[in-house]
Motif scaffolding. Structure first.
Motif, mmCIF file in Angstrom:
data_model
loop_
_atom_site.group_PDB
_atom_site.id
_atom_site.type_symbol
_atom_site.label_atom_id
_atom_site.label_comp_id
_atom_site.label_asym_id
_atom_site.label_seq_id
_atom_site.Cartn_x
_atom_site.Cartn_y
_atom_site.Cartn_z
ATOM 1 N N VAL A 18 13.947 -27.344 -8.283
ATOM 2 C CA VAL A 18 13.274 -25.822 -7.519
ATOM 3 C C VAL A 18 13.386 -24.366 -8.694
ATOM 4 O O VAL A 18 12.604 -23.570 -8.798
ATOM 5 C CB VAL A 18 14.364 -25.560 -6.098
ATOM 6 C CG1 VAL A 18 14.673 -24.391 -6.517
ATOM 7 C CG2 VAL A 18 14.578 -26.168 -5.754
ATOM 8 N N VAL A 19 14.342 -25.016 -9.635
ATOM 9 C CA VAL A 19 14.846 -23.685 -11.041
ATOM 10 C C VAL A 19 12.857 -23.786 -11.675
ATOM 11 O O VAL A 19 12.224 -22.773 -11.834
ATOM 12 C CB VAL A 19 15.772 -23.757 -11.494
ATOM 13 C CG1 VAL A 19 15.843 -22.795 -12.414
ATOM 14 C CG2 VAL A 19 16.492 -23.557 -10.412
ATOM 15 N N HIS A 20 12.380 -24.933 -11.823
ATOM 16 C CA HIS A 20 11.628 -24.948 -12.980
ATOM 17 C C HIS A 20 10.459 -24.333 -12.135
ATOM 18 O O HIS A 20 9.454 -24.023 -12.711
ATOM 19 C CB HIS A 20 11.522 -26.876 -12.854
ATOM 20 C CG HIS A 20 10.662 -26.868 -14.424
ATOM 21 N ND1 HIS A 20 9.289 -27.407 -14.039
ATOM 22 C CD2 HIS A 20 10.643 -26.797 -15.585
ATOM 23 C CE1 HIS A 20 8.766 -27.099 -15.537
ATOM 24 N NE2 HIS A 20 9.256 -27.145 -16.074
ATOM 25 N N HIS A 74 12.458 -22.390 -17.590
ATOM 26 C CA HIS A 74 10.952 -23.268 -17.605
ATOM 27 C C HIS A 74 10.949 -23.899 -18.514
ATOM 28 O O HIS A 74 10.558 -25.092 -18.283
ATOM 29 C CB HIS A 74 9.726 -22.425 -17.482
ATOM 30 C CG HIS A 74 8.824 -22.643 -16.490
ATOM 31 N ND1 HIS A 74 9.050 -23.651 -15.543
ATOM 32 C CD2 HIS A 74 8.102 -23.352 -17.883
ATOM 33 C CE1 HIS A 74 7.566 -23.772 -15.422
ATOM 34 N NE2 HIS A 74 6.578 -23.770 -16.975
ATOM 35 N N LEU A 75 11.478 -23.975 -19.973
ATOM 36 C CA LEU A 75 10.758 -24.346 -20.745
ATOM 37 C C LEU A 75 11.886 -26.026 -21.078
ATOM 38 O O LEU A 75 11.488 -26.578 -21.837
ATOM 39 C CB LEU A 75 11.549 -23.946 -22.479
ATOM 40 C CG LEU A 75 11.540 -23.862 -23.771
ATOM 41 C CD1 LEU A 75 9.926 -24.751 -23.886
ATOM 42 C CD2 LEU A 75 12.153 -23.710 -25.130
ATOM 43 N N VAL A 79 11.606 -29.251 -21.347
ATOM 44 C CA VAL A 79 12.317 -30.437 -21.847
ATOM 45 C C VAL A 79 12.659 -31.718 -21.329
ATOM 46 O O VAL A 79 12.424 -32.761 -21.630
ATOM 47 C CB VAL A 79 12.471 -30.087 -22.709
ATOM 48 C CG1 VAL A 79 13.075 -30.630 -24.637
ATOM 49 C CG2 VAL A 79 12.227 -28.583 -23.812
ATOM 50 N N ARG A 80 13.713 -30.625 -20.706
ATOM 51 C CA ARG A 80 14.286 -32.347 -19.724
ATOM 52 C C ARG A 80 13.567 -33.335 -19.128
ATOM 53 O O ARG A 80 13.409 -34.412 -18.678
ATOM 54 C CB ARG A 80 14.899 -31.854 -18.818
ATOM 55 C CG ARG A 80 16.014 -32.917 -17.987
ATOM 56 C CD ARG A 80 17.162 -32.444 -17.052
ATOM 57 N NE ARG A 80 15.971 -31.473 -15.884
ATOM 58 C CZ ARG A 80 15.834 -32.238 -14.871
ATOM 59 N NH1 ARG A 80 16.072 -33.542 -15.119
ATOM 60 N NH2 ARG A 80 14.715 -31.942 -13.850
ATOM 61 N N LEU A 81 12.614 -32.643 -18.797
ATOM 62 C CA LEU A 81 11.557 -33.848 -17.989
ATOM 63 C C LEU A 81 10.795 -34.205 -18.458
ATOM 64 O O LEU A 81 10.400 -35.607 -19.030
ATOM 65 C CB LEU A 81 10.487 -32.832 -17.035
ATOM 66 C CG LEU A 81 10.872 -32.252 -15.519
ATOM 67 C CD1 LEU A 81 10.166 -31.451 -14.985
ATOM 68 C CD2 LEU A 81 11.494 -32.878 -14.782
ATOM 69 N N LEU A 82 10.246 -33.683 -19.982
ATOM 70 C CA LEU A 82 9.890 -35.191 -20.603
ATOM 71 C C LEU A 82 10.298 -35.763 -21.423
ATOM 72 O O LEU A 82 10.069 -37.018 -21.659
ATOM 73 C CB LEU A 82 9.353 -33.816 -22.193
ATOM 74 C CG LEU A 82 8.289 -33.439 -21.836
ATOM 75 C CD1 LEU A 82 7.750 -32.320 -23.038
ATOM 76 C CD2 LEU A 82 6.842 -34.411 -22.041
ATOM 77 N N GLY A 104 19.630 -22.119 -20.956
ATOM 78 C CA GLY A 104 18.737 -21.392 -20.572
ATOM 79 C C GLY A 104 19.343 -19.823 -20.172
ATOM 80 O O GLY A 104 19.023 -18.604 -21.049
ATOM 81 N N LEU A 105 20.659 -19.968 -19.472
ATOM 82 C CA LEU A 105 21.359 -19.148 -19.662
ATOM 83 C C LEU A 105 21.549 -18.325 -21.008
ATOM 84 O O LEU A 105 21.616 -17.249 -21.083
ATOM 85 C CB LEU A 105 22.385 -19.050 -19.092
ATOM 86 C CG LEU A 105 21.845 -19.698 -16.925
ATOM 87 C CD1 LEU A 105 23.141 -19.807 -16.115
ATOM 88 C CD2 LEU A 105 20.998 -18.398 -16.801
ATOM 89 N N CYS A 106 22.253 -18.597 -22.094
ATOM 90 C CA CYS A 106 22.516 -18.752 -22.844
ATOM 91 C C CYS A 106 21.599 -17.746 -23.713
ATOM 92 O O CYS A 106 21.874 -16.836 -24.795
ATOM 93 C CB CYS A 106 22.944 -19.391 -23.780
ATOM 94 S SG CYS A 106 24.280 -20.356 -23.899
ATOM 95 N N THR A 107 20.379 -17.910 -23.967
ATOM 96 C CA THR A 107 18.985 -17.303 -24.337
ATOM 97 C C THR A 107 18.669 -16.458 -23.285
ATOM 98 O O THR A 107 18.555 -14.999 -24.801
ATOM 99 C CB THR A 107 18.027 -18.537 -24.263
ATOM 100 O OG1 THR A 107 17.816 -19.431 -24.837
ATOM 101 C CG2 THR A 107 17.128 -17.385 -24.796
ATOM 102 N N GLY A 108 19.514 -16.017 -21.936
ATOM 103 C CA GLY A 108 19.010 -14.681 -22.221
ATOM 104 C C GLY A 108 19.652 -13.790 -22.005
ATOM 105 O O GLY A 108 19.786 -12.704 -22.561
#
Length: 117
Positions: A18-20, A74-75, A79-82, A104-108
Motif C-alpha cells: 500500500v505504501v509503495h 518508494h525507492l 529495492v525490497r521487491l527486487l 525511508g523515514l531516516c532519509t526524510g
C-alpha cells in the motif's frame, strides 16, 4: 468476504504494498508541478527568480520534505521487491518491510534536519 482476506490485509507485506503504491501515485501526481517549475527556468531568469522566491516559503519546504520521504519510501520499497524477486530467499520478510520503512523515514528526517541547519 473470506476469512483469510482480513488476515492478509493485516500482514506487514500488504501495508508495504500500500505504501509503495500510494507513494508511486503521489509521485506521479507531482510530475506536472515539477514540469511547471522547470518551465520557469526555460522562460528566463526573471521568471525563475520569481518562482524561487515563492519556493522559499515554509509551505514549500514542508512539501519538499514530504516529497523526499515519498521518494525514499518508494525507492526502498522497490529495492525490497527486487530482492524478493531476484534473490534465492523465499517468502515475504517482515524485517525487510521494517528496514525499508526505517530507511525511508531516516532519509526524510536527515533531509528535514538539513533544511533547518
Amino acid at each position: 468476504m473470506r476469512k483469510n482476506d482480513l488476515r492478509a490485509r493485516n500482514h506487514a507485506a500488504y501495508w508495504a504494498f500500500v505504501v509503495h503504491r500510494l507513494s508511486g501515485l503521489a509521485l506521479a501526481l507531482f510530475l506536472p508541478a515539477h514540469f511547471w517549475a522547470l518551465g520557469h527556468a526555460i522562460q528566463g531568469e526573471a521568471s525563475l527568480d520569481g518562482f524561487l522566491k515563492l519556493a522559499d516559503n515554509p509551505l514549500f519546504k514542508a512539501g519538499e520534505w514530504g516529497l523526499v520521504i515519498l521518494l525514499s519510501l518508494h525507492l526502498v520499497g522497490g529495492v525490497r521487491l527486487l530482492l524478493i524477486e531476484f534473490k534465492p530467499w523465499s517468502g515475504l520478510r517482515k524485517d525487510w518491510v521494517a528496514l525499508s520503512l526505517g530507511a525511508g523515514l531516516c532519509t526524510g528526517l536527515a533531509f528535514m534536519l538539513s533544511l533547518f541547519s
